[in-house]
Design an enzyme around this catalytic site. Structure first.
Site, PDB file in Angstrom:
ATOM      1  N   PHE A   1      65.287 114.406 121.711  1.00 11.55           N
ATOM      2  CA  PHE A   1      65.939 113.518 122.679  1.00 11.55           C
ATOM      3  C   PHE A   1      67.393 113.941 122.836  1.00 11.55           C
ATOM      4  O   PHE A   1      68.128 114.009 121.864  1.00 11.55           O
ATOM      5  CB  PHE A   1      65.874 112.048 122.240  1.00 11.55           C
ATOM      6  CG  PHE A   1      66.412 111.122 123.288  1.00 11.55           C
ATOM      7  CD1 PHE A   1      65.606 110.688 124.338  1.00 11.55           C
ATOM      8  CD2 PHE A   1      67.745 110.727 123.267  1.00 11.55           C
ATOM      9  CE1 PHE A   1      66.112 109.860 125.332  1.00 11.55           C
ATOM     10  CE2 PHE A   1      68.250 109.895 124.265  1.00 11.55           C
ATOM     11  CZ  PHE A   1      67.439 109.455 125.292  1.00 11.55           C
TER      12      PHE A   1
ATOM     13  N   ASP B   1      72.899 118.677 118.124  1.00 11.89           N
ATOM     14  CA  ASP B   1      73.105 117.368 118.738  1.00 11.89           C
ATOM     15  C   ASP B   1      73.163 116.353 117.597  1.00 11.89           C
ATOM     16  O   ASP B   1      72.139 115.969 117.044  1.00 11.89           O
ATOM     17  CB  ASP B   1      71.947 117.071 119.700  1.00 11.89           C
ATOM     18  CG  ASP B   1      72.047 115.683 120.325  1.00 11.89           C
ATOM     19  OD1 ASP B   1      72.828 114.856 119.815  1.00 11.89           O
ATOM     20  OD2 ASP B   1      71.327 115.432 121.318  1.00 11.89           O
TER      21      ASP B   1
ATOM     22  N   LYS C   1      77.522 108.173 119.954  1.00  9.99           N
ATOM     23  CA  LYS C   1      77.131 106.887 119.357  1.00  9.99           C
ATOM     24  C   LYS C   1      78.181 106.203 118.443  1.00  9.99           C
ATOM     25  O   LYS C   1      78.888 105.342 118.899  1.00  9.99           O
ATOM     26  CB  LYS C   1      75.782 107.030 118.661  1.00  9.99           C
ATOM     27  CG  LYS C   1      74.645 107.181 119.675  1.00  9.99           C
ATOM     28  CD  LYS C   1      73.272 106.908 119.090  1.00  9.99           C
ATOM     29  CE  LYS C   1      72.254 106.677 120.186  1.00  9.99           C
ATOM     30  NZ  LYS C   1      71.593 107.900 120.683  1.00  9.99           N
TER      31      LYS C   1
HETATM   32  C1  LIG Z   1      71.317 108.557 121.988  1.00  7.37           C
HETATM   33  C2  LIG Z   1      71.207 110.015 121.971  1.00  7.37           C
HETATM   34  C3  LIG Z   1      71.658 110.791 123.055  1.00  7.37           C
HETATM   35  C4  LIG Z   1      72.146 110.181 124.339  1.00  7.37           C
HETATM   36  O1  LIG Z   1      73.327 109.455 124.161  1.00  7.37           O
HETATM   37  P1  LIG Z   1      73.818 108.445 125.314  1.00  7.37           P
HETATM   38  O2  LIG Z   1      75.141 107.973 124.808  1.00  7.37           O
HETATM   39  O3  LIG Z   1      72.784 107.378 125.430  1.00  7.37           O
HETATM   40  O4  LIG Z   1      73.935 109.242 126.552  1.00  7.37           O
HETATM   41  C5  LIG Z   1      71.605 112.169 122.936  1.00  7.37           C
HETATM   42  N1  LIG Z   1      71.145 112.758 121.823  1.00  7.37           N
HETATM   43  C6  LIG Z   1      70.714 112.045 120.765  1.00  7.37           C
HETATM   44  C7  LIG Z   1      70.228 112.764 119.538  1.00  7.37           C
HETATM   45  C8  LIG Z   1      70.716 110.652 120.803  1.00  7.37           C
HETATM   46  O5  LIG Z   1      70.263 109.945 119.767  1.00  7.37           O
END
Ligand SMILES: *Cc1c(COP(=O)(O)O)cnc(C)c1O
Length: 391
Positions: free
Chosen positions: A132, A217, A246
């Site tokens: 994700f 990420d 986050k």
């Molecule tokens: C939540 C998340 C995103 C997206 O972040 P947003 O602030 O919702 O755009 C991207 N990568 C990972 C691993 C995430 O958990």
């Protein structure tokens, strides 16, 4: 307004994009939140791994108040002390040298993809199945889950997916045009999937050998969540680029691309930008948040309390055959069930515990890192009762 009135107005005026729980929250303190009717809950979700320092942390709240009274925003056309101080702090707590400020995880990933393409002059980004990376067109294309992108075709070109944890598949996927490999060091949304031992190190070696960039990420895993400041420290891998968001600013929307000196030179003036990114209010919130993480030793606490939480959950596993596996790192914990977890989430909420369900059958526990042992015990007791009542 009571919960029903709020839900009715949402139904009428808000785009219906979320599968929401029937709960309207009003405020929180530490690892506890209250709904508009005054009921309290132990928060084992922390706003999707965001409130690492807990709700309403006095230092973060005060810092936001003070900064709002001085200046909320001034654009990136001008310098601010708040931004350079935060950038310096981020280089001290991460394995990187330079920072670009964005406003969310998707934006940080979007920018990292642009940086990798600009730096290498190549187009292809390899990511993992079940990953994700966000909801913008490029990041949803990077995301290895068909359900999120199928309705939005045509999708941007240049993305390839490989099974997570399979080094041979990755090696085969690499081509002349590969710019970077983009991976979560632990897949969060995909169900708290921890890669096999040695996999991330093998990926790093492969990237070095093929002269390809490695992007982690760490939007979900960053800032103490996994028992290290960044999850890359668990495997000892030094990525070229790390994306964060986050938990970065305690709940204020903020994200960033962190890169090594050499890679960062890929961006020249005019190549990338953001109106809000790194504004003084966000930077003050992030600086206060990171200082709290350091001052209160929350990374260590995440590791200690996280393993305590996991061991308590394994006791539950011994009692309830519906629990297939308990896994995690620090305070990012997955409890895989043999059934869909919707009913358990509902039952837990009714008994005063907020947990999340991801990947259909995995309970995701990501409490504020300040959660106490008593609160963990209470959360486990509630889960125990909830498991009894759904079976
Ligand atoms: C939540 C998340 C995103 C997206 O972040 P947003 O602030 O919702 O755009 C991207 N990568 C990972 C691993 C995430 O958990």
């Amino acid at each position: 307004m009571d919960t029903q009135e709020i839900m009715d107005l949402d139904q009428k005026f808000v785009m219906q994009t979320y599968g929401r729980q029937p709960l309207a929250l009003s405020h929180g303190k530490g690892a506890e939140v209250w709904d508009v009717e005054g009921n309290s809950y132990i928060d084992c979700f922390a706003g999707i791994a965001v409130n690492n320092v807990g709700h309403a942390h006095p230092k973060v709240a005060l810092s936001i108040c003070h900064q709002a009274q001085r200046m909320i925003h001034c654009s990136n056309i001008y310098y601010t002390q708040e931004q350079v101080e935060l950038a310096q702090l981020l280089t001290q707590v991460s394995p990187h040298d330079r920072v670009f400020f964005a406003n969310s995880g998707a934006e940080a990933n979007e920018g990292a993809i642009k940086l990798a393409r600009k730096y290498t002059g190549k187009g292809e980004i390899i990511t993992a199945d079940n990953s994700f990376h966000g909801r913008t067109l490029a990041t949803v294309t990077a995301t290895g889950q068909e359900k999120y992108k199928a309705p939005f075709k045509p999708l941007p070109a240049g993305f390839k997916h490989v099974p997570y944890g399979d080094i041979a598949a990755l090696s085969q996927a690499i081509s002349e045009d590969t710019a970077a490999v983009l991976l979560e060091p632990i897949q969060g949304e995909g169900g708290i999937i921890i890669p096999p031992d040695g996999y991330l190190k093998d990926v790093e070696n492969l990237c070095r050998q093929k002269d390809i960039l490695l992007i982690f990420d760490e939007v979900q895993t960053g800032f103490g969540r996994t028992g290290e400041m960044f999850a890359s420290e668990i495997s000892g891998v030094k990525p070229d680029i790390t994306t964060v968001a986050k938990a970065m600013a305690g709940g204020y929307p903020m994200g960033a691309i962190l890169a090594n000196e050499r890679i960062a030179t890929g961006f020249e003036p005019g190549d990338h930008g953001s109106t809000f990114g790194g504004n003084p209010l966000g930077c003050a919130a992030a600086k206060a948040t990171i200082e709290v993480i350091l001052d209160e030793n929350l990374v260590h606490k995440s590791k200690e309390m996280g393993s305590y939480f996991q061991s308590r959950l394994k006791e539950l596993q011994a009692k309830h055959s519906i629990i297939k596996e308990v896994r995690g790192q620090g305070m990012l914990i997955g409890v895989e069930l043999t059934i869909e977890c919707g009913k358990l989430v509902d039952e837990a909420r009714k008994k005063g515990l907020l947990v999340n369900c991801t990947a259909g059958n995995v309970l995701r526990l990501a409490p504020p890192l300040v959660i106490s042992q008593e609160q963990i015990d209470k959360a486990v007791a509630i889960l125990d009762e909830a498991l009894v009542s759904i079976s």
